[in-house]
Design a protein around this motif. Structure first.
Motif, PDB file in Angstrom:
ATOM      1  N   MET A 285      -0.389  -8.560   2.007  1.00  0.00           N
ATOM      2  CA  MET A 285      -0.353  -7.274   2.698  1.00  0.00           C
ATOM      3  C   MET A 285      -1.140  -6.208   1.951  1.00  0.00           C
ATOM      4  O   MET A 285      -1.097  -6.119   0.719  1.00  0.00           O
ATOM      5  CB  MET A 285       1.094  -6.782   2.830  1.00  0.00           C
ATOM      6  CG  MET A 285       2.018  -7.672   3.614  1.00  0.00           C
ATOM      7  SD  MET A 285       3.695  -6.933   3.635  1.00  0.00           S
ATOM      8  CE  MET A 285       4.686  -8.333   4.162  1.00  0.00           C
ATOM      9  N   ILE A 286      -1.844  -5.383   2.725  1.00  0.00           N
ATOM     10  CA  ILE A 286      -2.458  -4.160   2.205  1.00  0.00           C
ATOM     11  C   ILE A 286      -1.894  -3.016   3.033  1.00  0.00           C
ATOM     12  O   ILE A 286      -2.051  -2.980   4.255  1.00  0.00           O
ATOM     13  CB  ILE A 286      -3.997  -4.198   2.318  1.00  0.00           C
ATOM     14  CG1 ILE A 286      -4.569  -5.336   1.473  1.00  0.00           C
ATOM     15  CG2 ILE A 286      -4.602  -2.858   1.896  1.00  0.00           C
ATOM     16  CD1 ILE A 286      -6.077  -5.543   1.635  1.00  0.00           C
ATOM     17  N   ALA A 287      -1.183  -2.100   2.385  1.00  0.00           N
ATOM     18  CA  ALA A 287      -0.587  -0.963   3.096  1.00  0.00           C
ATOM     19  C   ALA A 287      -1.645   0.111   3.277  1.00  0.00           C
ATOM     20  O   ALA A 287      -2.237   0.581   2.308  1.00  0.00           O
ATOM     21  CB  ALA A 287       0.602  -0.414   2.319  1.00  0.00           C
ATOM     22  N   SER A 306       2.085  -0.074  -2.173  1.00  0.00           N
ATOM     23  CA  SER A 306       1.539   1.243  -2.486  1.00  0.00           C
ATOM     24  C   SER A 306       0.386   1.533  -1.529  1.00  0.00           C
ATOM     25  O   SER A 306      -0.692   0.946  -1.653  1.00  0.00           O
ATOM     26  CB  SER A 306       1.038   1.275  -3.938  1.00  0.00           C
ATOM     27  OG  SER A 306       0.452   2.528  -4.233  1.00  0.00           O
ATOM     28  N   PRO A 307       0.579   2.436  -0.561  1.00  0.00           N
ATOM     29  CA  PRO A 307      -0.456   2.700   0.446  1.00  0.00           C
ATOM     30  C   PRO A 307      -1.731   3.299  -0.128  1.00  0.00           C
ATOM     31  O   PRO A 307      -1.720   3.978  -1.164  1.00  0.00           O
ATOM     32  CB  PRO A 307       0.227   3.696   1.397  1.00  0.00           C
ATOM     33  CG  PRO A 307       1.681   3.486   1.179  1.00  0.00           C
ATOM     34  CD  PRO A 307       1.816   3.160  -0.275  1.00  0.00           C
ATOM     35  N   LEU A 308      -2.834   3.043   0.566  1.00  0.00           N
ATOM     36  CA  LEU A 308      -4.142   3.543   0.130  1.00  0.00           C
ATOM     37  C   LEU A 308      -4.324   5.013   0.464  1.00  0.00           C
ATOM     38  O   LEU A 308      -5.028   5.726  -0.250  1.00  0.00           O
ATOM     39  CB  LEU A 308      -5.259   2.737   0.820  1.00  0.00           C
ATOM     40  CG  LEU A 308      -5.248   1.220   0.635  1.00  0.00           C
ATOM     41  CD1 LEU A 308      -6.386   0.582   1.413  1.00  0.00           C
ATOM     42  CD2 LEU A 308      -5.339   0.858  -0.842  1.00  0.00           C
ATOM     43  N   LEU A 309      -3.732   5.467   1.571  1.00  0.00           N
ATOM     44  CA  LEU A 309      -3.985   6.813   2.077  1.00  0.00           C
ATOM     45  C   LEU A 309      -2.685   7.574   2.311  1.00  0.00           C
ATOM     46  O   LEU A 309      -1.648   6.975   2.560  1.00  0.00           O
ATOM     47  CB  LEU A 309      -4.747   6.751   3.410  1.00  0.00           C
ATOM     48  CG  LEU A 309      -6.129   6.108   3.401  1.00  0.00           C
ATOM     49  CD1 LEU A 309      -6.552   5.748   4.822  1.00  0.00           C
ATOM     50  CD2 LEU A 309      -7.141   7.057   2.776  1.00  0.00           C
ATOM     51  N   ASN A 310      -2.788   8.905   2.263  1.00  0.00           N
ATOM     52  CA  ASN A 310      -1.682   9.766   2.680  1.00  0.00           C
ATOM     53  C   ASN A 310      -2.278  10.859   3.548  1.00  0.00           C
ATOM     54  O   ASN A 310      -2.794  11.852   3.050  1.00  0.00           O
ATOM     55  CB  ASN A 310      -0.958  10.360   1.470  1.00  0.00           C
ATOM     56  CG  ASN A 310       0.309  11.092   1.887  1.00  0.00           C
ATOM     57  OD1 ASN A 310       0.550  11.325   3.071  1.00  0.00           O
ATOM     58  ND2 ASN A 310       1.126  11.456   0.913  1.00  0.00           N
ATOM     59  N   MET A 311      -2.245  10.653   4.860  1.00  0.00           N
ATOM     60  CA  MET A 311      -2.931  11.527   5.806  1.00  0.00           C
ATOM     61  C   MET A 311      -1.962  12.282   6.723  1.00  0.00           C
ATOM     62  O   MET A 311      -2.379  12.889   7.709  1.00  0.00           O
ATOM     63  CB  MET A 311      -3.884  10.691   6.673  1.00  0.00           C
ATOM     64  CG  MET A 311      -4.885   9.857   5.898  1.00  0.00           C
ATOM     65  SD  MET A 311      -6.219  10.826   5.211  1.00  0.00           S
ATOM     66  CE  MET A 311      -7.204  11.124   6.683  1.00  0.00           C
ATOM     67  N   GLY A 320      -3.961   3.850  11.247  1.00  0.00           N
ATOM     68  CA  GLY A 320      -4.088   3.892   9.792  1.00  0.00           C
ATOM     69  C   GLY A 320      -4.737   2.637   9.238  1.00  0.00           C
ATOM     70  O   GLY A 320      -5.523   2.690   8.292  1.00  0.00           O
ATOM     71  N   ALA A 321      -4.423   1.499   9.852  1.00  0.00           N
ATOM     72  CA  ALA A 321      -5.031   0.236   9.424  1.00  0.00           C
ATOM     73  C   ALA A 321      -6.541   0.272   9.640  1.00  0.00           C
ATOM     74  O   ALA A 321      -7.315  -0.189   8.799  1.00  0.00           O
ATOM     75  CB  ALA A 321      -4.412  -0.936  10.181  1.00  0.00           C
ATOM     76  N   PHE A 325      -9.728  -0.045   6.771  1.00  0.00           N
ATOM     77  CA  PHE A 325     -10.805  -1.035   6.769  1.00  0.00           C
ATOM     78  C   PHE A 325     -12.024  -0.536   5.999  1.00  0.00           C
ATOM     79  O   PHE A 325     -12.679  -1.296   5.276  1.00  0.00           O
ATOM     80  CB  PHE A 325     -11.222  -1.376   8.204  1.00  0.00           C
ATOM     81  CG  PHE A 325     -10.288  -2.298   8.936  1.00  0.00           C
ATOM     82  CD1 PHE A 325      -9.309  -3.031   8.276  1.00  0.00           C
ATOM     83  CD2 PHE A 325     -10.393  -2.455  10.310  1.00  0.00           C
ATOM     84  CE1 PHE A 325      -8.459  -3.887   8.953  1.00  0.00           C
ATOM     85  CE2 PHE A 325      -9.548  -3.314  11.009  1.00  0.00           C
ATOM     86  CZ  PHE A 325      -8.581  -4.030  10.326  1.00  0.00           C
ATOM     87  N   ASN A 326     -12.354   0.742   6.162  1.00  0.00           N
ATOM     88  CA  ASN A 326     -13.522   1.289   5.468  1.00  0.00           C
ATOM     89  C   ASN A 326     -13.329   1.276   3.959  1.00  0.00           C
ATOM     90  O   ASN A 326     -14.284   1.061   3.203  1.00  0.00           O
ATOM     91  CB  ASN A 326     -13.804   2.716   5.944  1.00  0.00           C
ATOM     92  CG  ASN A 326     -14.946   2.768   6.949  1.00  0.00           C
ATOM     93  OD1 ASN A 326     -15.457   1.740   7.380  1.00  0.00           O
ATOM     94  ND2 ASN A 326     -15.347   3.961   7.333  1.00  0.00           N
ATOM     95  N   ILE A 327     -12.113   1.518   3.502  1.00  0.00           N
ATOM     96  CA  ILE A 327     -11.839   1.497   2.060  1.00  0.00           C
ATOM     97  C   ILE A 327     -11.972   0.070   1.531  1.00  0.00           C
ATOM     98  O   ILE A 327     -12.518  -0.156   0.441  1.00  0.00           O
ATOM     99  CB  ILE A 327     -10.441   2.061   1.767  1.00  0.00           C
ATOM    100  CG1 ILE A 327     -10.395   3.544   2.144  1.00  0.00           C
ATOM    101  CG2 ILE A 327     -10.068   1.884   0.296  1.00  0.00           C
ATOM    102  CD1 ILE A 327      -9.047   4.187   1.988  1.00  0.00           C
ATOM    103  N   ILE A 328     -11.500  -0.891   2.299  1.00  0.00           N
ATOM    104  CA  ILE A 328     -11.625  -2.297   1.903  1.00  0.00           C
ATOM    105  C   ILE A 328     -13.096  -2.699   1.816  1.00  0.00           C
ATOM    106  O   ILE A 328     -13.527  -3.334   0.848  1.00  0.00           O
ATOM    107  CB  ILE A 328     -10.858  -3.197   2.887  1.00  0.00           C
ATOM    108  CG1 ILE A 328      -9.358  -2.928   2.774  1.00  0.00           C
ATOM    109  CG2 ILE A 328     -11.162  -4.676   2.642  1.00  0.00           C
ATOM    110  CD1 ILE A 328      -8.523  -3.517   3.883  1.00  0.00           C
ATOM    111  N   GLU A 329     -13.877  -2.302   2.823  1.00  0.00           N
ATOM    112  CA  GLU A 329     -15.314  -2.602   2.824  1.00  0.00           C
ATOM    113  C   GLU A 329     -16.019  -1.916   1.662  1.00  0.00           C
ATOM    114  O   GLU A 329     -16.879  -2.504   1.000  1.00  0.00           O
ATOM    115  CB  GLU A 329     -15.936  -2.150   4.150  1.00  0.00           C
ATOM    116  CG  GLU A 329     -15.596  -3.045   5.331  1.00  0.00           C
ATOM    117  CD  GLU A 329     -16.537  -4.233   5.431  1.00  0.00           C
ATOM    118  OE1 GLU A 329     -16.534  -5.071   4.508  1.00  0.00           O
ATOM    119  OE2 GLU A 329     -17.270  -4.316   6.416  1.00  0.00           O
TER     120      GLU A 329
END
Length: 350
Positions: A285-287, A306-311, A320-321, A325-329
């Motif tokens: 999982m990637i939160a 631990s989530p990548l973003l707090n928007m 949000g997923a 994707f852009n952060i993963i790329e």
């Protein structure tokens, strides 16, 4: 052996050797060790998932499930239930929140009807309807155990078809008026906490009605007595078809060594169900982001994500997923293309 049993028994831990190779490269990049933070964590996780030092994350999809809920009749949502059937085709058309964000990041959206309260086929939507919404969990189980297993297996089937078609990163999303109610119920049961602690306003419920929403959840839990050690029983007693299907996607991705990007609050509940079925799913999982909905911290604390973003987002859908994707790329691109100390002939920092 059923599809669900077969999938859940074939989930293994990440490949430590590939993770070690990725870390060695990351530590040689021209930067202070560990200074790219979660970018480095993502790359090591992906190496472990794919069992390779290098990996391709370019073909991405959000699998979104639509379903309605019998508990709607208890007055726990401010919007008409038919919004589910009106909005869900817009996932496929690419004009709703998750649709436009997915277009922007170059991802596809696969919309799947598992329980929308309508008789007609929804335009552009895959039809896996179990029935027209769950039963009212405040009056009895939301679904039968057989239906709970079926919605999990639909998620598995759809995810495996996507993986067969070459998708390398999969996110989960949903649509279903009042589905924060079963989500809060699932989290309350698994955390063994009072529903009031994990019940929020959802799509805009007035704060004075929050107590009624929490009381409805409490009533459903007391009436149905879900077994907190049995994810299928929890899903059957107080869940939703789309929640079970998303949990199925998580299980399928883990069994097929594909990263699964978790969206917001509603998908946290699904992720918890998958985690209860097999704790190793957590490794895949990637939160994506920290939802603004109440109960978020408890859900993430249980899985230790631990989530990548707090928007401050609480739209759901998979929005949000798609953003994540852009952060993963970007992480993968940085990992592959940033120079190492060896390549630029620098003297080691130490």
């Amino acid at each position: 052996m059923s599809l669900l049993e077969n999938i859940s028994k074939n989930i293994y831990s990440l490949d430590k050797s590939s993770m070690s190779q990725a870390k060695q490269r990351l530590d040689r990049l021209i930067k202070p060790t560990g200074s790219l933070g979660k970018i480095e964590d993502i790359c090591m996780q992906l190496a472990g998932i794919y069992e390779n030092k290098y990996f391709d994350t370019s073909k991405k999809a959000i699998i979104a499930f639509g379903g309605d809920h019998g508990v709607y009749e208890e007055g726990v949502a401010p919007d008409p239930q038919n919004i589910t059937q009106l909005q869900f085709p817009n996932f496929a058309k690419g004009i709703c929140g998750v649709g436009v964000l997915s277009k922007f990041v170059g991802a596809d959206v696969i919309a799947v009807d598992v329980g929308v309260n309508c008789d007609h086929k929804l335009e552009g939507v895959l039809d896996y309807k179990i029935r027209k919404g769950t039963s009212n969990m405040a009056k009895g189980p939301a679904m039968s155990r057989e239906e709970a297993i079926r919605c999990l297996e639909i998620g598995i089937e759809v995810a495996e078809e996507c993986i067969k078609n070459g998708y390398k990163v999969i996110g989960i999303g949903e649509m279903g008026i009042c589905n924060t109610t079963p989500s809060s119920a699932i989290i309350s049961v698994i955390d063994n906490c009072d529903p009031e602690e994990v019940t929020g306003i959802g799509a805009g419920l007035k704060k004075e009605k929050l107590k009624h929403k929490a009381e409805t959840i409490r009533k459903a839990i007391e009436l149905n007595k879900p077994n907190r050690d049995d994810a299928v029983d929890i899903l059957a007693k107080v869940g939703g078809f789309e929640l079970g299907a998303m949990a199925g996607v998580v299980l399928a991705c883990a069994a097929n060594r594909i990263p699964v990007v978790i969206d917001g609050f509603i998908s946290y509940a699904s992720a918890l169900l998958a985690y209860k079925i097999n704790p190793k799913t957590k490794e895949y999982m990637i939160a994506s982001h920290t939802s603004a909905e109440a109960g978020t911290e408890k859900a993430l604390e249980i899985i230790k994500l631990s989530p990548l973003l707090n928007m401050d987002m609480r739209l759901g859908e998979g929005s949000g997923a798609a953003l994540a994707f852009n952060i993963i790329e970007a992480s993968n691109y940085t990992y592959k293309n940033m120079a190492t100390f060896d390549e630029v002939n620098w003297v080691d920092r130490d």
